[in-house]
Structures are given as structure tokens and as C-alpha cells.
Design an enzyme around this catalytic site. Structure first.
Site, short mmCIF file in Angstrom:
data_model
loop_
_atom_site.label_atom_id
_atom_site.label_comp_id
_atom_site.label_asym_id
_atom_site.label_seq_id
_atom_site.Cartn_x
_atom_site.Cartn_y
_atom_site.Cartn_z
N ASN A 45 0.83 -1.21 0.00
CA ASN A 45 0.00 0.00 0.00
C ASN A 45 0.86 1.26 0.00
O ASN A 45 0.34 2.36 0.20
CB ASN A 45 -0.90 0.02 1.24
CG ASN A 45 -1.83 -1.17 1.28
OD1 ASN A 45 -2.48 -1.49 0.30
ND2 ASN A 45 -1.88 -1.84 2.42
N HIS A 131 -14.00 -1.29 5.86
CA HIS A 131 -12.86 -1.92 6.52
C HIS A 131 -13.21 -2.42 7.92
O HIS A 131 -14.03 -1.81 8.62
CB HIS A 131 -11.74 -0.87 6.60
CG HIS A 131 -10.42 -1.41 7.03
ND1 HIS A 131 -10.01 -1.40 8.34
CD2 HIS A 131 -9.41 -1.97 6.33
CE1 HIS A 131 -8.79 -1.91 8.43
NE2 HIS A 131 -8.40 -2.27 7.22
N GLU A 177 -15.77 4.60 2.81
CA GLU A 177 -14.40 4.87 2.39
C GLU A 177 -14.46 5.61 1.06
O GLU A 177 -15.37 5.37 0.27
CB GLU A 177 -13.64 3.54 2.20
CG GLU A 177 -13.56 2.74 3.48
CD GLU A 177 -12.95 1.35 3.31
OE1 GLU A 177 -12.21 1.11 2.34
OE2 GLU A 177 -13.23 0.50 4.17
N SER A 181 -10.85 -0.47 -0.06
CA SER A 181 -9.53 -1.07 0.11
C SER A 181 -9.35 -2.36 -0.68
O SER A 181 -8.23 -2.68 -1.07
CB SER A 181 -9.26 -1.32 1.58
OG SER A 181 -10.17 -2.26 2.12
N ASP A 206 -13.33 7.43 5.28
CA ASP A 206 -11.99 6.90 5.50
C ASP A 206 -11.23 7.03 4.17
O ASP A 206 -11.60 6.41 3.18
CB ASP A 206 -12.11 5.43 5.94
CG ASP A 206 -10.77 4.81 6.30
OD1 ASP A 206 -9.72 5.41 5.96
OD2 ASP A 206 -10.78 3.73 6.91
N HIS A 209 -7.05 4.87 1.32
CA HIS A 209 -6.50 4.53 0.00
C HIS A 209 -6.70 5.66 -1.01
O HIS A 209 -6.61 5.43 -2.22
CB HIS A 209 -7.14 3.24 -0.51
CG HIS A 209 -6.86 2.08 0.38
ND1 HIS A 209 -5.72 1.31 0.26
CD2 HIS A 209 -7.53 1.59 1.45
CE1 HIS A 209 -5.73 0.37 1.20
NE2 HIS A 209 -6.81 0.52 1.93
N LYS A 240 0.09 4.20 4.63
CA LYS A 240 0.01 3.72 3.25
C LYS A 240 0.80 4.68 2.35
O LYS A 240 2.02 4.65 2.39
CB LYS A 240 -1.44 3.50 2.88
CG LYS A 240 -1.92 2.23 3.62
CD LYS A 240 -3.36 1.92 3.59
CE LYS A 240 -3.57 0.61 4.36
NZ LYS A 240 -4.87 0.51 5.01
C1 LIG Z 1 -5.30 0.02 6.33
C2 LIG Z 1 -6.63 0.61 6.61
C3 LIG Z 1 -6.93 1.13 7.86
C4 LIG Z 1 -6.02 0.96 9.04
O1 LIG Z 1 -4.91 1.78 8.99
P1 LIG Z 1 -3.60 1.35 9.79
O2 LIG Z 1 -2.86 2.60 10.00
O3 LIG Z 1 -2.89 0.36 8.94
O4 LIG Z 1 -4.07 0.75 11.09
C5 LIG Z 1 -8.13 1.78 8.03
N1 LIG Z 1 -9.03 1.87 7.02
C6 LIG Z 1 -8.78 1.35 5.81
C7 LIG Z 1 -9.81 1.49 4.74
C8 LIG Z 1 -7.59 0.69 5.57
O5 LIG Z 1 -7.36 0.14 4.38
#
Ligand SMILES: *Cc1c(COP(=O)(O)O)cnc(C)c1O
Length: 393
Positions: A45, A131, A177, A181, A206, A209, A240
Site C-alpha cells: 500500500n 474496513h 471509504e 480497500s 476513510d 486509499h 500507506k
Molecule cells: C489500512 C486501513 C486502515 C487501518 O490503517 P492502519 O494505519 O494500517 O491501522 C483503516 N481503514 C482502511 C480502509 C484501511 O485500508
């Protein structure tokens, strides 16, 4: 008790769902070494290749020299160091929100934020493919949980109307999101904002990505759509595209002040290291410079080209993000395909239940600015030879 653990693991094994760790001996990058063999990495990522960039490494090393290796206490005790404040200022400026708060991970951000704001008597409505951290956070809050089919805004609207009718005064949240993801699709954020406003709900988006990939200076899809003032809870991760570690919540000043007082994963957890905060700040600064723009352009160029070349494997979808799902269906076939590609020197992980629905096993490959043009061809060739029934249609 060990016997029951063993039999459960055996059950996972039999259905192609057992997971195991791979030990890589190299930094996260285009080429990685595992067990003495080198692989092209399609699993990361780290969309802009910043996790191993000299700029971020230098920022982290300098910060360790100045602030030490651990923060030593929670932010509310003596753990609140200069680099945390600098990062939160940089995040708020980049996201164009009043304020931002950094947590130890994206997961911890969700787990702290939702239960601080919502509880029994309130309702949280989630997209079906949200997620795990959003699902877990919503459950932990004790609020009523409602799910709408992925990106189905008509069903969401019906749920919103029903919840408003049932409990007119309750706190109501829609969580989604901006780029999903495991599917890589983009969410129609403007329509979503109109809906949540019509029903007097809050919205959590969120951007895990989306940042580093979309929006001015990679600041995300919300800013690309001019919605930075319209969405109450803007969440993301520093781990990421930003190449560091930690999570953030961006929003109004009053919201951030509230979370400092109420988010348990913020209060009862040691502050993220100053070095990871400094690396994330360096990433945001880099995104605002020509180097950041070059990396983003390179990534989008690769996405466009890979989308054309890998089209036969993509179920008719035209990918818009670096995440390409290659749907397989059952977990065992996905695992075998992934192992075959591994033998060919391409690491493309199989994603299985419970990360995706039971019949939704897939290969999930992700592109990064660190990829080269020839990597697209190498992967396409491996897929065609390992999955001829699809690659030749
Ligand atoms: C990876 C991810 C998270 C978590 O983030 P981390 O910092 O790795 O704990 C939260 N939401 C989504 C959509 C993700 O892909």
C-alpha cells in the site's frame, strides 16, 4: 485448549483460509527478498514508494536523534512532542480542516473515534464493504448498526429515513471509504453528502486509499470534490501512501478537542513515536513539491497502462485507483493462483474471507510509483500463463 486451536487451524487449512507470515529480508520496495529469492512486489500500500525514501528516512533519523526512540507516555502526559504538533498542523492545512488528531494507527483512530461520539440510542450505518476497523469500532460503540449494500445510495437513503423516523433525535452516522480497500472503486461523495445533509446525519469518510493518490497535493478525494468543509469525520492512515505509521482524524476544532478528552485509544495508549510523526510530515511536504507531483503522475500513468493491459482479468471494470481486484471466487483457487505467481517471481497476495466475502476471494494487486513499465508486462505474462482460460479471451 491447544487441541481446539489446532483443530480450528486445520479447518482453516482445509478450506484454503489459513494465513501465515512471510519473512522478507529487504525494505518494502519494488523488489523484495524472501527465503533467498527476489520478488516483484505487487502487495504494497506504499503507493508512492515513500516508505523507503531518503527524504522520509532522513526526517525520521534526525528526529530520533533529537527526541529519542520512544515517546515514553501518552499524549496527555509527557508524550506530546513537537513533531506531533507539527504533523497535526500539517495535516489540517493539507486537508483544509480546522484541526487534526494523530493516533497510533488507522485502526486505533476508528476504535477511539466512533465509541467517543456514538453509543446506545444512536445509529451507525456502514457500507457493506467497510474496513474491519470501522465495523469493529461501530460494534464497540454500542450504537445500533445498519448495513447498506456496497455503494447502493437508494438503500442508504431508505435506512436513513427509517432511522430518523424511529429515533428523531438520535445521533446518526454514515461511514464509508472514499476508495475501497479491496475493490479499489471510488465513492460518489457529493451524492453521499447531499443524502446525509437531507437526513441530518454525520458522515465519516476513510481516505486510507485515497490520500497520496487523489486531490490537490494528494490530499484525498474529499478535497478533489471540494468537500473538505462538508464532512464531519475525515479519517485516514499515515501508513500507506504517506510511508510512515499512525492514523489521523481531521475535522473541526471542537471535535478534535472532544476526542482528546474522550477517545480511549488516544488517551490510554502511548504517543506514536516522534520519528513516525516526522516521517509523515516529511511525506506531506514532499507531496507539495515537484517530486511528489512526479510520483503521483507516474503512479497514474502506471494505473492507466496496467488497466489496458490487464483488462481481461478485471471483470470488465476500468480501474481508477492503484488497487486492482482480480476476482477468482473460491479461496483455494485464489491461493493456488497466488502461489503460482509467487513461483514466477511476482508477489500478488490472495485475499480471502474474512477480509472479503466468502465467495469473493481474489488476487489484490496494487500499483506504486516505484513500479516500472516492464513490471506491468511481466505480471501480465505471468497471469496469462497461469490462468490461460482468462488471459486469452
Ligand atoms: C489500512 C486501513 C486502515 C487501518 O490503517 P492502519 O494505519 O494500517 O491501522 C483503516 N481503514 C482502511 C480502509 C484501511 O485500508
Amino acid at each position: 485448549m491447544s487441541d481446539s486451536l489446532r483443530s480450528e487451524l486445520d479447518r482453516l487449512e482445509k478450506t484454503g483460509l489459513r494465513r501465515a507470515l512471510k519473512d522478507f529480508d529487504t525494505p518494502p520496495a519494488r523488489l523484495m527478498t524472501c527465503g533467498g529469492r527476489t520478488f516483484l512486489n505487487f502487495s504494497s500500500n506504499d503507493y508512492l514508494g515513500l516508505a523507503n525514501s531518503p527524504t522520509l528516512k532522513t526526517a525520521a533519523i534526525r528526529t530520533i536523534e533529537k527526541f529519542g526512540s520512544g515517546a515514553g507516555a501518552s499524549r496527555l502526559l509527557s508524550g506530546n512532542l513537537g513533531p506531533h504538533r507539527d504533523l497535526e498542523d500539517a495535516l489540517a492545512d493539507w486537508k483544509q480542516t480546522e484541526a487534526a488528531l494523530v493516533f497510533s494507527s488507522g485502526y486505533a483512530t476508528a476504535l477511539g473515534t466512533l465509541p467517543a461520539l456514538f453509543g446506545p440510542g444512536d445509529t451507525i450505518i456502514l457500507d457493506k464493504l467497510c474496513h474491519a476497523c470501522l465495523v469493529d469500532a461501530a460494534r464497540l460503540s454500542g450504537a445500533r448498526l445498519r448495513i447498506f449494500p456496497h455503494q447502493n445510495l437508494d438503500r442508504l437513503e431508505a435506512l436513513l429515513a427509517a432511522e430518523r423516523k424511529r429515533a428523531p433525535g438520535c445521533r446518526l452516522l454514515v461511514a464509508t471509504e472514499s476508495v475501497f480497500s479491496m475493490d479499489g472503486d471510488l465513492t460518489p461523495l457529493r451524492e453521499l453528502v447531499a443524502l446525509k445533509e437531507r437526513h441530518d446525519a454525520w458522515l465519516l469518510v476513510d481516505e486510507a486509499h485515497a490520500i497520496g493518490i487523489f486531490g490537490p497535493d494528494g490530499s484525498g478525494l474529499l478535497r478533489q470534490e471540494g468537500l473538505n468543509d462538508a464532512v464531519e469525520l475525515q479519517m485516514g492512515t499515515l501508513s500507506k501512501a504517506l510511508g510512515s505509521a499512525g492514523g489521523y482524524l481531521a475535522g473541526s476544532r471542537i471535535l478534535i478537542d472532544f476526542l482528546v478528552n474522550k477517545a480511549r485509544s488516544f488517551i490510554f495508549s502511548t504517543a506514536p513515536t516522534a520519528a513516525s510523526a516526522a516521517a509523515a510530515t516529511a511525506a506531506i511536504e514532499l507531496l507539495r513539491k515537484p517530486e511528489g507531483r512526479r510520483r503521483m503522475e507516474r503512479l497514474h500513468h502506471t494505473i492507466r497502462r496496467a488497466g489496458k493491459i490487464l483488462y481481461p482479468f478485471l471483470d470488465g471494470a476500468k480501474p481508477e485507483s492503484p488497487i486492482f481486484p482480480i476476482l477468482v471466487g473460491d479461496a483455494e483457487t485464489a491461493t493456488t493462483l497466488s502461489e503460482n505467481l509467487w513461483e514466477d517471481g511476482c508477489y500478488v497476495p490472495a485475499i480471502r474471507f474474512p477480509t472479503v466475502p466468502r465467495n469473493g476471494a481474489r488476487l489484490r494487486l496494487s500499483w506504486s510509483a516505484f513500479h516500472q513499465g516492464k513490471d506491468v508486462d511481466t505480471l501480465a505474462e505471468a497471469l496469462r500463463s497461469r490462468w490461460p482460460s482468462i488471459g486469452t479471451t
